[in-house]
Design a protein around this motif. Structure first.
Motif, short mmCIF file in Angstrom:
data_model
loop_
_atom_site.label_atom_id
_atom_site.label_comp_id
_atom_site.label_asym_id
_atom_site.label_seq_id
_atom_site.Cartn_x
_atom_site.Cartn_y
_atom_site.Cartn_z
N ARG A 84 36.90 69.50 20.06
CA ARG A 84 36.51 70.77 20.66
C ARG A 84 35.01 70.97 20.70
O ARG A 84 34.52 71.92 21.32
N LEU A 85 34.26 70.11 20.05
CA LEU A 85 32.81 70.29 19.96
C LEU A 85 32.10 69.65 21.14
O LEU A 85 32.58 68.69 21.73
N CYS A 104 36.98 77.10 15.80
CA CYS A 104 36.90 76.16 16.91
C CYS A 104 38.02 76.36 17.92
O CYS A 104 37.88 76.04 19.09
N GLN A 105 39.13 76.89 17.48
CA GLN A 105 40.25 77.18 18.37
C GLN A 105 40.07 78.51 19.09
O GLN A 105 40.44 78.67 20.24
N ARG A 117 35.37 62.60 6.18
CA ARG A 117 35.58 62.49 7.63
C ARG A 117 36.87 63.17 8.09
O ARG A 117 36.90 63.83 9.12
N MET A 118 37.93 63.02 7.32
CA MET A 118 39.23 63.56 7.74
C MET A 118 39.23 65.09 7.84
O MET A 118 40.06 65.66 8.52
N ARG A 119 38.29 65.76 7.19
CA ARG A 119 38.26 67.22 7.22
C ARG A 119 37.71 67.77 8.52
O ARG A 119 38.08 68.83 8.96
N TRP A 120 36.76 67.08 9.15
CA TRP A 120 36.16 67.61 10.36
C TRP A 120 36.71 66.99 11.63
O TRP A 120 36.51 67.51 12.71
N LEU A 121 37.45 65.92 11.53
CA LEU A 121 38.00 65.27 12.73
C LEU A 121 38.86 66.19 13.59
O LEU A 121 38.78 66.13 14.81
N PRO A 122 39.71 67.07 13.02
CA PRO A 122 40.50 67.95 13.87
C PRO A 122 39.67 68.86 14.78
O PRO A 122 40.10 69.22 15.87
N CYS A 123 38.45 69.20 14.38
CA CYS A 123 37.57 70.04 15.20
C CYS A 123 36.78 69.22 16.21
O CYS A 123 36.30 69.76 17.19
N LEU A 172 29.22 72.92 15.57
CA LEU A 172 29.75 73.19 14.24
C LEU A 172 28.80 72.64 13.20
O LEU A 172 28.44 71.46 13.22
N ALA A 173 28.36 73.51 12.29
CA ALA A 173 27.46 73.10 11.20
C ALA A 173 28.19 73.25 9.88
O ALA A 173 28.63 74.35 9.53
N VAL A 174 28.37 72.13 9.19
CA VAL A 174 29.05 72.15 7.89
C VAL A 174 28.34 71.18 6.95
O VAL A 174 27.68 70.24 7.41
#
Length: 63
Positions: free
Chosen positions: A60-61, A31-32, A51-57, A44-46
């Motif tokens: 940018r989405l 994402c960076q 929640r805390m794992r995907w919040l940093p990205c 982003l597909a995961v």
């Protein structure tokens, strides 16, 4: 017709797929990096994760 290199993401929608988002480090790195290549949109597909794992990205989405 303009020829586009195979690895070019400029002005394209990029879908980042991370099937093992345990820490989110790989997805975060992608994402960076992708915006620096000129992508028009990033998706982003995961798998569903905490929640805390995907919040940093998230910022940018593309919504």
């Amino acid at each position: 017709m303009t020829r586009v290199p195979a690895n070019s993401v400029g002005r394209r929608t990029v879908i980042i797929v991370d099937d093992g988002a345990a820490t989110g480090a790989t997805a975060r790195a992608a994402c960076q990096m992708v915006p620096t290549q000129g992508a028009a949109r990033i998706l982003l597909a995961v798998p569903v994760r905490a929640r805390m794992r995907w919040l940093p990205c998230r910022r940018r989405l593309t919504r």
